[in-house]
Design a protein around this motif. Structure first.
Motif, PDB file in Angstrom:
ATOM      1  N   UNK A 155       0.851  -1.191   0.000  1.00 32.32           N
ATOM      2  CA  UNK A 155       0.000   0.000   0.000  1.00 32.32           C
ATOM      3  C   UNK A 155       0.892   1.247   0.000  1.00 32.32           C
ATOM      4  N   UNK A 156       0.278   2.377  -0.309  1.00 35.79           N
ATOM      5  CA  UNK A 156       0.920   3.664  -0.047  1.00 35.79           C
ATOM      6  C   UNK A 156       0.272   4.220   1.208  1.00 35.79           C
ATOM      7  N   UNK A 157       1.079   4.410   2.238  1.00 34.79           N
ATOM      8  CA  UNK A 157       0.597   4.942   3.510  1.00 34.79           C
ATOM      9  C   UNK A 157       0.783   6.454   3.511  1.00 34.79           C
ATOM     10  N   UNK A 158      -0.306   7.197   3.764  1.00 34.05           N
ATOM     11  CA  UNK A 158      -0.239   8.653   3.798  1.00 34.05           C
ATOM     12  C   UNK A 158      -0.566   9.196   5.172  1.00 34.05           C
ATOM     13  N   UNK A 159       0.211  10.172   5.614  1.00 32.86           N
ATOM     14  CA  UNK A 159      -0.070  10.837   6.881  1.00 32.86           C
ATOM     15  C   UNK A 159       0.343  12.303   6.751  1.00 32.86           C
ATOM     16  N   UNK A 160      -0.525  13.187   7.217  1.00 33.77           N
ATOM     17  CA  UNK A 160      -0.226  14.616   7.104  1.00 33.77           C
ATOM     18  C   UNK A 160       0.781  15.052   8.174  1.00 33.77           C
ATOM     19  N   UNK A 161       1.609  16.061   7.868  1.00 32.51           N
ATOM     20  CA  UNK A 161       2.607  16.535   8.849  1.00 32.51           C
ATOM     21  C   UNK A 161       1.992  16.928  10.183  1.00 32.51           C
ATOM     22  N   UNK A 162       0.771  17.497  10.162  1.00 29.55           N
ATOM     23  CA  UNK A 162       0.134  17.927  11.406  1.00 29.55           C
ATOM     24  C   UNK A 162      -0.357  16.761  12.247  1.00 29.55           C
ATOM     25  N   UNK A 163      -0.311  15.547  11.704  1.00 33.16           N
ATOM     26  CA  UNK A 163      -0.702  14.359  12.459  1.00 33.16           C
ATOM     27  C   UNK A 163       0.509  13.583  12.972  1.00 33.16           C
ATOM     28  N   UNK A 164       1.679  14.218  12.921  1.00 32.99           N
ATOM     29  CA  UNK A 164       2.897  13.645  13.509  1.00 32.99           C
ATOM     30  C   UNK A 164       3.362  14.602  14.601  1.00 32.99           C
ATOM     31  N   UNK A 165       3.475  14.088  15.827  1.00 30.10           N
ATOM     32  CA  UNK A 165       3.742  14.939  16.985  1.00 30.10           C
ATOM     33  C   UNK A 165       5.044  14.549  17.676  1.00 30.10           C
ATOM     34  N   UNK A 166       5.697  15.542  18.282  1.00 29.69           N
ATOM     35  CA  UNK A 166       6.838  15.248  19.145  1.00 29.69           C
ATOM     36  C   UNK A 166       6.323  14.562  20.405  1.00 29.69           C
TER      37      UNK A 166
ATOM     38  N   UNK B 223      18.204  12.469  17.019  1.00 28.84           N
ATOM     39  CA  UNK B 223      17.251  11.377  16.837  1.00 28.84           C
ATOM     40  C   UNK B 223      16.052  11.646  17.737  1.00 28.84           C
ATOM     41  N   UNK B 224      14.859  11.606  17.151  1.00 27.01           N
ATOM     42  CA  UNK B 224      13.658  11.976  17.902  1.00 27.01           C
ATOM     43  C   UNK B 224      12.642  10.844  17.876  1.00 27.01           C
ATOM     44  N   UNK B 225      11.870  10.766  18.959  1.00 24.36           N
ATOM     45  CA  UNK B 225      10.732   9.858  19.007  1.00 24.36           C
ATOM     46  C   UNK B 225       9.485  10.655  18.653  1.00 24.36           C
ATOM     47  N   UNK B 226       8.798  10.213  17.613  1.00 21.48           N
ATOM     48  CA  UNK B 226       7.607  10.889  17.129  1.00 21.48           C
ATOM     49  C   UNK B 226       6.389  10.002  17.331  1.00 21.48           C
ATOM     50  N   UNK B 227       5.227  10.635  17.460  1.00 24.47           N
ATOM     51  CA  UNK B 227       3.983   9.901  17.650  1.00 24.47           C
ATOM     52  C   UNK B 227       3.027  10.251  16.511  1.00 24.47           C
ATOM     53  N   UNK B 228       2.574   9.220  15.793  1.00 22.94           N
ATOM     54  CA  UNK B 228       1.694   9.392  14.644  1.00 22.94           C
ATOM     55  C   UNK B 228       0.244   9.188  15.084  1.00 22.94           C
ATOM     56  N   UNK B 229      -0.616  10.110  14.703  1.00 26.89           N
ATOM     57  CA  UNK B 229      -2.053   9.962  14.988  1.00 26.89           C
ATOM     58  C   UNK B 229      -2.659   9.075  13.901  1.00 26.89           C
ATOM     59  N   UNK B 230      -2.786   7.784  14.186  1.00 23.98           N
ATOM     60  CA  UNK B 230      -3.262   6.826  13.193  1.00 23.98           C
ATOM     61  C   UNK B 230      -4.768   6.925  12.931  1.00 23.98           C
ATOM     62  N   UNK B 231      -5.485   7.706  13.745  1.00 23.48           N
ATOM     63  CA  UNK B 231      -6.894   7.965  13.446  1.00 23.48           C
ATOM     64  C   UNK B 231      -7.040   8.670  12.105  1.00 23.48           C
ATOM     65  N   UNK B 232      -5.991   9.394  11.693  1.00 25.76           N
ATOM     66  CA  UNK B 232      -6.032  10.177  10.460  1.00 25.76           C
ATOM     67  C   UNK B 232      -5.154   9.572   9.365  1.00 25.76           C
ATOM     68  N   UNK B 233      -4.930   8.277   9.423  1.00 26.37           N
ATOM     69  CA  UNK B 233      -4.127   7.600   8.402  1.00 26.37           C
ATOM     70  C   UNK B 233      -4.881   7.511   7.075  1.00 26.37           C
ATOM     71  N   UNK B 234      -4.129   7.399   5.987  1.00 24.66           N
ATOM     72  CA  UNK B 234      -4.707   7.237   4.648  1.00 24.66           C
ATOM     73  C   UNK B 234      -3.973   6.097   3.952  1.00 24.66           C
ATOM     74  N   UNK B 235      -4.713   5.291   3.198  1.00 20.42           N
ATOM     75  CA  UNK B 235      -4.113   4.207   2.425  1.00 20.42           C
ATOM     76  C   UNK B 235      -4.537   4.325   0.967  1.00 20.42           C
ATOM     77  N   UNK B 236      -3.568   4.101   0.065  1.00 20.61           N
ATOM     78  CA  UNK B 236      -3.821   4.198  -1.367  1.00 20.61           C
ATOM     79  C   UNK B 236      -3.253   2.974  -2.073  1.00 20.61           C
ATOM     80  N   UNK B 237      -3.854   2.640  -3.202  1.00 18.73           N
ATOM     81  CA  UNK B 237      -3.389   1.522  -4.021  1.00 18.73           C
ATOM     82  C   UNK B 237      -2.141   1.958  -4.790  1.00 18.73           C
TER      83      UNK B 237
END
Length: 367
Positions: A280-291, A345-359
């Protein structure tokens, strides 16, 4: 006032297909924005509607009236161009009145319309000036005023803010939105700037290579883009994309990007389980990735580690340009209190509620 309908509209310039089989209905009083990169066909579409280009195939209706062979002056439209196209030797008043004089409108009616348009646009004190005595923003308002006095059924705008500086563009965007509300007229607007589209439009029509990709409200385009192109075009900075695989372990579904593995939220697991094992192509917006220290509450978090390549402090936020352990670049839009610097090196947290998947093959959204 009037709706606008494109019925299987095509425009070719020799071998080049500028607009390809466009079908679209624009509601009466709607503010529809055509957006896309240079050469996508948005301006050609506007010129076809205005009658400045001839159709190759298809039909265009303004209201219930077929206008395929109607001259531009008889279509009851008014157009505002990127260049203000004001007559330098005429006053603001005469520039605004010129089209009405050509149509033999009575003098008292011309006076009423020009004064009313000037009042709406806040340029009453400029009516005696020449264009060279005006700022860029004032000239743009005169060009809009010249269109308003005609009382057209449809307003057409071709990148009208391109010649304005950044601060004035923001101000004029707000003025155009208020103007649309006040006039209650159909606005059809062309821009390459997706911020203009998002802030002003009732609906946005995204075009690419002459083909309409998706048309919907700004919020829907942002939250549920129909394909990778729309997802990447709408939003600033652009959505991040990663080649990945959907895998299952212990009854849970994960997006496996090789150097990271992110759990799919339970409420999305059943929806995406049918794609288990697929690339798949996994999409996530920059605003959904947090420190990590500044993760908002009530999200479904999934952690990933990255190296900071570049930082951009924007005042209210920081853009972190990062690299995954296997060298793939992405952007995170994080809290301004974040202390990360280049090379960290940073630990980031992705908000997977706003994930996107593409073919990966069709680049269409997976539902």
């Amino acid at each position: 006032m009037a709706s606008v309908t494109f019925e299987h509209v095509t425009k070719r310039f020799g071998e080049v297909v500028a607009v390809n089989d466009l079908s679209l209905h624009i509601e009466d009083k709607e503010f529809l924005v055509f957006v896309g990169p240079s050469g996508c066909g948005k301006t050609t579409t506007l010129r076809l509607l205005a009658g400045l280009e001839e159709l190759t195939d298809g039909h265009i209706y303004i209201g219930d009236r077929l206008v395929d062979d109607v001259p531009p002056k008889d279509r009851d439209i008014a157009m505002v161009f990127q260049s203000y196209a004001l007559y330098p030797h005429m006053s603001v008043y005469d520039n605004m009145a010129f089209g009405l004089k050509l149509r033999k409108v009575p003098k008292d009616e011309i006076e009423r319309r020009v004064r009313e348009a000037a009042r709406i646009l806040g340029i009453e004190q400029l009516l005696d000036r020449k264009p060279k005595q005006l700022s860029g923003g004032q000239r743009q308002r005169v060009a809009v005023g010249r269109a308003i006095v005609r009382n057209p059924k449809v307003f057409l705008f071709d990148e009208p803010l391109s010649n304005l500086d950044a601060k004035l563009r923001v101000q004029t965007r707000a003025e155009l939105s208020k103007l649309h509300h006040r006039l209650g007229t159909t606005f059809v607007y062309v821009t390459h700037d997706q911020v203009e589209a998002m802030t002003m439009a009732t609906r946005i029509a995204v075009m690419r290579d002459g083909i309409l990709q998706q048309v919907d409200t700004p919020q829907t385009l942002y939250e549920r883009p129909g394909n990778v192109f729309v997802a990447g075009f709408i939003g600033s900075p652009s959505m991040n994309f990663f080649d990945a695989t959907l895998v299952e372990a212990d009854g849970k579904l994960f997006v496996d990007g090789g150097s990271f593995r992110l759990e799919v939220p339970p409420h999305l697991t059943e929806q995406y389980r049918k794609y288990k094992g697929r690339e798949v192509i996994f999409g996530i917006r920059p605003e959904d990735i947090h420190a990590k220290p500044y993760v908002p509450p009530e999200i479904f978090p999934a952690e990933m580690r990255a190296q900071v390549d570049v930082t951009e402090l924007m005042g209210s936020e920081i853009f972190l340009y990062c690299l995954t352990p296997d060298g793939r670049a992405f952007v995170a839009r994080v809290d301004p209190r974040t202390k990360a610097r280049r090379g960290d090196t940073v630990d980031l947290v992705v908000n997977m509620d706003h994930m996107h998947l593409f073919d990966p093959k069709t680049e269409k959204r997976l539902e």
